[in-house]
Design a protein around this motif. Sequence first.
Motif, PDB file in Angstrom:
ATOM      1  N   TYR A 251       0.838  -1.207   0.000  1.00 49.79           N
ATOM      2  CA  TYR A 251       0.000   0.000   0.000  1.00 49.79           C
ATOM      3  C   TYR A 251       0.875   1.261   0.000  1.00 49.79           C
ATOM      4  O   TYR A 251       0.601   2.228  -0.708  1.00 49.79           O
ATOM      5  CB  TYR A 251      -0.904   0.022   1.234  1.00 49.79           C
ATOM      6  CG  TYR A 251      -2.304  -0.506   1.028  1.00 49.79           C
ATOM      7  CD1 TYR A 251      -3.115  -0.051  -0.008  1.00 49.79           C
ATOM      8  CD2 TYR A 251      -2.840  -1.447   1.904  1.00 49.79           C
ATOM      9  CE1 TYR A 251      -4.414  -0.528  -0.169  1.00 49.79           C
ATOM     10  CE2 TYR A 251      -4.144  -1.930   1.743  1.00 49.79           C
ATOM     11  CZ  TYR A 251      -4.922  -1.461   0.707  1.00 49.79           C
ATOM     12  OH  TYR A 251      -6.204  -1.919   0.547  1.00 49.79           O
ATOM     13  N   VAL A 257      -4.522   2.487  -6.735  1.00 48.97           N
ATOM     14  CA  VAL A 257      -5.016   1.152  -6.373  1.00 48.97           C
ATOM     15  C   VAL A 257      -6.242   0.827  -7.224  1.00 48.97           C
ATOM     16  O   VAL A 257      -7.113   1.675  -7.411  1.00 48.97           O
ATOM     17  CB  VAL A 257      -5.410   1.104  -4.874  1.00 48.97           C
ATOM     18  CG1 VAL A 257      -5.990  -0.272  -4.510  1.00 48.97           C
ATOM     19  CG2 VAL A 257      -4.217   1.434  -3.985  1.00 48.97           C
ATOM     20  N   GLU A 268      -9.610   0.857   4.273  1.00 44.04           N
ATOM     21  CA  GLU A 268      -8.147   0.917   4.164  1.00 44.04           C
ATOM     22  C   GLU A 268      -7.718   2.020   3.202  1.00 44.04           C
ATOM     23  O   GLU A 268      -6.787   2.789   3.495  1.00 44.04           O
ATOM     24  CB  GLU A 268      -7.618  -0.444   3.690  1.00 44.04           C
ATOM     25  CG  GLU A 268      -7.784  -1.535   4.735  1.00 44.04           C
ATOM     26  CD  GLU A 268      -7.413  -2.934   4.265  1.00 44.04           C
ATOM     27  OE1 GLU A 268      -7.449  -3.843   5.104  1.00 44.04           O
ATOM     28  OE2 GLU A 268      -7.086  -3.117   3.069  1.00 44.04           O
ATOM     29  N   ILE A 269      -8.391   2.124   2.069  1.00 41.80           N
ATOM     30  CA  ILE A 269      -8.067   3.154   1.074  1.00 41.80           C
ATOM     31  C   ILE A 269      -8.248   4.555   1.668  1.00 41.80           C
ATOM     32  O   ILE A 269      -7.422   5.445   1.464  1.00 41.80           O
ATOM     33  CB  ILE A 269      -8.931   2.937  -0.192  1.00 41.80           C
ATOM     34  CG1 ILE A 269      -8.399   1.730  -0.985  1.00 41.80           C
ATOM     35  CG2 ILE A 269      -8.986   4.174  -1.069  1.00 41.80           C
ATOM     36  CD1 ILE A 269      -9.372   1.168  -2.006  1.00 41.80           C
ATOM     37  N   LYS A 274      -5.302   6.697  -0.383  1.00 37.84           N
ATOM     38  CA  LYS A 274      -4.840   6.198  -1.681  1.00 37.84           C
ATOM     39  C   LYS A 274      -5.844   6.501  -2.789  1.00 37.84           C
ATOM     40  O   LYS A 274      -7.028   6.167  -2.670  1.00 37.84           O
ATOM     41  CB  LYS A 274      -4.622   4.679  -1.610  1.00 37.84           C
ATOM     42  CG  LYS A 274      -3.413   4.282  -0.773  1.00 37.84           C
ATOM     43  CD  LYS A 274      -2.123   4.716  -1.434  1.00 37.84           C
ATOM     44  CE  LYS A 274      -0.940   4.666  -0.512  1.00 37.84           C
ATOM     45  NZ  LYS A 274       0.292   5.177  -1.146  1.00 37.84           N
TER      46      LYS A 274
END
Length: 356
Positions: A251, A257, A268-269, A274
């Motif tokens: 990551y 991504v 998570e992103i 991201k």
Amino acid sequence: MKYLISGGGTGGHIFPAVSIANALKELDPQAEILFVGALGRMEMERVPQAGYKIIGLPVRGFNRAQPWKNISVLWDLVKSMRMARRIIKDFRPDVGVGVGGYASGAAMRVAAKMGVPILLQEQNGFAGVTNKLLKDDAKVICVAYEGMERFFPKDKIILTGNPVRQNLTEGKRVDKDRKTLLIIGGSLGAKTINDAIASHLDELAAAHIDVVWQTGKLYYERCQAALQSSILNSQSSIECLPFLSDMPDRYAQADLVISRAGASSISEICLLGKPAVLVPSPNVAEDHQTHNAMALVNKDAAVLVRDADAVDQLVTTALALIQDDARLQQLSHNVKQLAQTDSATRIAKEVMRLAK
């Protein structure tokens, strides 16, 4: 204090459940925690691996396509409710935590009827069937998205976000000239994403970027064979792997991504800020991945490519985006604004407050 945690069926339910348990243990080392899952489902393996005891119920989902087969499903539900009653009588939990999935419905309904206060955790932007059925039994409902009063009583909702892997923010980025595209399809893989990448390997190889392609174990051999027969493979830097054991570093290195839009991936992103191209899976209940993705797209925090368009459009969209520094920066800034930090600890504190 004793905590009963129930739910599962998919990693999207199990991971938050285990994270909440870990946070409870951190805040209250003397805590006793018992999981209740569905026999034959993923949680029966994953929860013991995380160090917790789990009891399985024979509960199953209803067969909507062949309703006449539901007589045995109803019988298993009755058996599960009886088992749940016995478990609760023996364990005597101070609080029940439901994270969605078949087992959660049976265990939390019985717990509430027996006077145990209930907290629900809803991971998705479109509430799951089980949590919607349990909303009147719950004292508190922890959610990951705004606007969830469409599904739940407003006075019960707390916006906490979804717990993410504890070490996710500890990845190390290495300075290099080329950008990195990270493609993740979950532990089993995502067929459409893999087909899209396999169909455009030469364009990816010619783009002078590093590509990390996590295929999932089901598709790895086929994807690896496609890569080896690719014309430009000799000078490309496309890394093809069935799974990634070093996610924090992967990551950290990623400039863009490509991912499905499951609740854990989205969380998570957001946390890592991201830029992402999201391809929601069409094979999930209530099309909830599209709702998850649109929560970001509507805030200009991600780009969406529909599953039906992915083979034609995904790689072209990703390559145009990864070369556009201003757009990457804008997406990164916007997605960071949607991050919820310390979600597991915040949920655990709500659970402990209910216990007291």
